[in-house]
Design a protein around this motif. Structure first.
Motif, PDB file in Angstrom:
ATOM      1  N   MET A  82       0.824  -1.214   0.000  1.00 35.51           N
ATOM      2  CA  MET A  82       0.000   0.000   0.000  1.00 35.51           C
ATOM      3  C   MET A  82       0.854   1.258   0.000  1.00 35.51           C
ATOM      4  SD  MET A  82      -2.944  -1.105   2.723  1.00 35.51           S
ATOM      5  CE  MET A  82      -3.806   0.460   2.604  1.00 35.51           C
ATOM      6  N   GLN A  83       2.174   1.090   0.057  1.00 37.24           N
ATOM      7  CA  GLN A  83       3.130   2.208   0.072  1.00 37.24           C
ATOM      8  C   GLN A  83       2.875   3.147   1.259  1.00 37.24           C
ATOM      9  OE1 GLN A  83       2.430   3.689  -3.913  1.00 37.24           O
ATOM     10  NE2 GLN A  83       4.020   2.359  -4.745  1.00 37.24           N
ATOM     11  N   LEU A  84       2.730   2.558   2.442  1.00 34.40           N
ATOM     12  CA  LEU A  84       2.470   3.340   3.639  1.00 34.40           C
ATOM     13  C   LEU A  84       3.738   3.821   4.342  1.00 34.40           C
ATOM     14  CD1 LEU A  84      -0.449   1.341   5.328  1.00 34.40           C
ATOM     15  CD2 LEU A  84      -0.579   3.343   3.831  1.00 34.40           C
ATOM     16  N   GLU A  85       4.899   3.329   3.924  1.00 40.83           N
ATOM     17  CA  GLU A  85       6.139   3.643   4.636  1.00 40.83           C
ATOM     18  C   GLU A  85       6.360   5.139   4.844  1.00 40.83           C
ATOM     19  OE1 GLU A  85       9.456   0.358   4.116  1.00 40.83           O
ATOM     20  OE2 GLU A  85       8.689   1.022   2.167  1.00 40.83           O
ATOM     21  N   ASP A  86       6.091   5.931   3.840  1.00 44.16           N
ATOM     22  CA  ASP A  86       6.315   7.368   3.959  1.00 44.16           C
ATOM     23  C   ASP A  86       5.137   8.108   4.592  1.00 44.16           C
ATOM     24  OD1 ASP A  86       8.873   7.192   2.874  1.00 44.16           O
ATOM     25  OD2 ASP A  86       8.120   7.364   0.829  1.00 44.16           O
ATOM     26  N   LEU A  87       4.006   7.423   4.733  1.00 47.95           N
ATOM     27  CA  LEU A  87       2.820   8.064   5.303  1.00 47.95           C
ATOM     28  C   LEU A  87       2.713   7.875   6.813  1.00 47.95           C
ATOM     29  CD1 LEU A  87       0.204   7.078   2.588  1.00 47.95           C
ATOM     30  CD2 LEU A  87       1.434   9.242   2.823  1.00 47.95           C
ATOM     31  N   VAL A  88       3.320   6.813   7.328  1.00 45.52           N
ATOM     32  CA  VAL A  88       3.239   6.532   8.760  1.00 45.52           C
ATOM     33  C   VAL A  88       4.194   7.437   9.522  1.00 45.52           C
ATOM     34  CG1 VAL A  88       3.622   4.783  10.549  1.00 45.52           C
ATOM     35  CG2 VAL A  88       2.552   4.141   8.395  1.00 45.52           C
ATOM     36  N   ARG A  89       3.655   8.087  10.554  1.00 47.42           N
ATOM     37  CA  ARG A  89       4.486   8.904  11.444  1.00 47.42           C
ATOM     38  C   ARG A  89       5.038   7.994  12.523  1.00 47.42           C
ATOM     39  NH1 ARG A  89       0.912  13.348  13.797  1.00 47.42           N
ATOM     40  NH2 ARG A  89       2.855  13.856  14.810  1.00 47.42           N
ATOM     41  N   ALA A  90       6.359   7.892  12.572  1.00 47.98           N
ATOM     42  CA  ALA A  90       7.037   7.050  13.563  1.00 47.98           C
ATOM     43  C   ALA A  90       8.434   7.608  13.772  1.00 47.98           C
ATOM     44  CB  ALA A  90       7.105   5.601  13.089  1.00 47.98           C
ATOM     45  N   ASP A  91       9.079   7.145  14.819  1.00 46.81           N
ATOM     46  CA  ASP A  91      10.450   7.552  15.096  1.00 46.81           C
ATOM     47  C   ASP A  91      11.317   7.250  13.876  1.00 46.81           C
ATOM     48  OD1 ASP A  91      12.660   8.228  17.126  1.00 46.81           O
ATOM     49  OD2 ASP A  91      13.254   6.250  16.360  1.00 46.81           O
ATOM     50  N   SER A  92      12.122   8.213  13.458  1.00 40.74           N
ATOM     51  CA  SER A  92      12.913   8.050  12.231  1.00 40.74           C
ATOM     52  C   SER A  92      13.904   6.893  12.353  1.00 40.74           C
ATOM     53  CB  SER A  92      13.636   9.348  11.877  1.00 40.74           C
ATOM     54  OG  SER A  92      14.458   9.766  12.938  1.00 40.74           O
ATOM     55  N   ALA A  93      14.475   6.674  13.524  1.00 38.46           N
ATOM     56  CA  ALA A  93      15.414   5.563  13.695  1.00 38.46           C
ATOM     57  C   ALA A  93      14.691   4.229  13.527  1.00 38.46           C
ATOM     58  CB  ALA A  93      16.082   5.640  15.057  1.00 38.46           C
ATOM     59  N   LEU A  94      13.486   4.136  14.041  1.00 43.64           N
ATOM     60  CA  LEU A  94      12.679   2.928  13.887  1.00 43.64           C
ATOM     61  C   LEU A  94      12.387   2.672  12.418  1.00 43.64           C
ATOM     62  CD1 LEU A  94      10.836   0.659  15.099  1.00 43.64           C
ATOM     63  CD2 LEU A  94       9.014   2.365  15.104  1.00 43.64           C
ATOM     64  N   LYS A  95      12.018   3.696  11.700  1.00 40.83           N
ATOM     65  CA  LYS A  95      11.712   3.551  10.279  1.00 40.83           C
ATOM     66  C   LYS A  95      12.959   3.166   9.479  1.00 40.83           C
ATOM     67  CE  LYS A  95       8.487   6.223   8.420  1.00 40.83           C
ATOM     68  NZ  LYS A  95       7.699   7.390   8.007  1.00 40.83           N
ATOM     69  N   MET A  96      14.102   3.745   9.828  1.00 40.56           N
ATOM     70  CA  MET A  96      15.349   3.431   9.111  1.00 40.56           C
ATOM     71  C   MET A  96      15.758   1.977   9.336  1.00 40.56           C
ATOM     72  SD  MET A  96      16.177   5.844   7.194  1.00 40.56           S
ATOM     73  CE  MET A  96      17.810   5.365   6.710  1.00 40.56           C
ATOM     74  N   ARG A  97      15.614   1.490  10.565  1.00 44.65           N
ATOM     75  CA  ARG A  97      15.959   0.094  10.866  1.00 44.65           C
ATOM     76  C   ARG A  97      15.072  -0.872  10.093  1.00 44.65           C
ATOM     77  NH1 ARG A  97      16.024   1.812  16.250  1.00 44.65           N
ATOM     78  NH2 ARG A  97      14.014   0.826  16.601  1.00 44.65           N
ATOM     79  N   SER A  98      13.854  -0.461   9.834  1.00 42.54           N
ATOM     80  CA  SER A  98      12.870  -1.344   9.195  1.00 42.54           C
ATOM     81  C   SER A  98      12.762  -1.137   7.694  1.00 42.54           C
ATOM     82  CB  SER A  98      11.493  -1.091   9.815  1.00 42.54           C
ATOM     83  OG  SER A  98      11.522  -1.280  11.198  1.00 42.54           O
ATOM     84  N   ARG A  99      13.486  -0.195   7.135  1.00 45.82           N
ATOM     85  CA  ARG A  99      13.358   0.173   5.723  1.00 45.82           C
ATOM     86  C   ARG A  99      13.458  -1.051   4.828  1.00 45.82           C
ATOM     87  NH1 ARG A  99      10.597   4.138   4.207  1.00 45.82           N
ATOM     88  NH2 ARG A  99      11.440   5.606   2.739  1.00 45.82           N
TER      89      ARG A  99
END
Length: 112
Positions: A82-99
């Motif tokens: 659904m391409q939600l990665e850029d739409l979800v507000r979350a801690d940037s470090a958390l998002k980077m680890r999960s990219r």
């Protein structure tokens, strides 16, 4: 968002809350309560679908299918599709680890 979900949100604040992870800095609300509710709704919908699709299957046969469909990895994959990665507000470090792999923050958003 309708193109991704097939749903027109009447209350955009619910969508914003659903897309806000508890790790988001300075967020007034987050998706934990919606995730809790969504997890139960998803479980009921998937159980009903399997019950109808496999009317003669014993519980031991449909339970693994159910578990695979409601699994965090599956929900995370849906979030990626659904391409939600850029739409979800979350801690940037958390998002980077999960990219690339999605991570639980995407699964949480899908459930929410």
């Amino acid at each position: 968002m309708k193109a991704k979900t097939g749903y027109v949100f009447k209350d955009i604040r619910l969508l914003e809350t659903a897309l806000t992870h508890s790790s988001a800095v300075k967020a007034a609300t987050n998706n934990q309560r919606l995730e809790f509710l969504g997890d139960r709704v998803l479980g009921l919908v998937v159980a009903d679908m399997l019950f109808e699709k496999f009317p003669d299957a014993p519980e031991g046969e449909i339970a693994p299918r159910f578990n695979a469909l409601v699994d965090a990895r599956t929900c995370s994959e849906i979030g990626i599709e659904m391409q939600l990665e850029d739409l979800v507000r979350a801690d940037s470090a958390l998002k980077m680890r999960s990219r690339g792999s999605g991570g639980n923050y995407l699964a949480d958003a899908v459930e929410a």
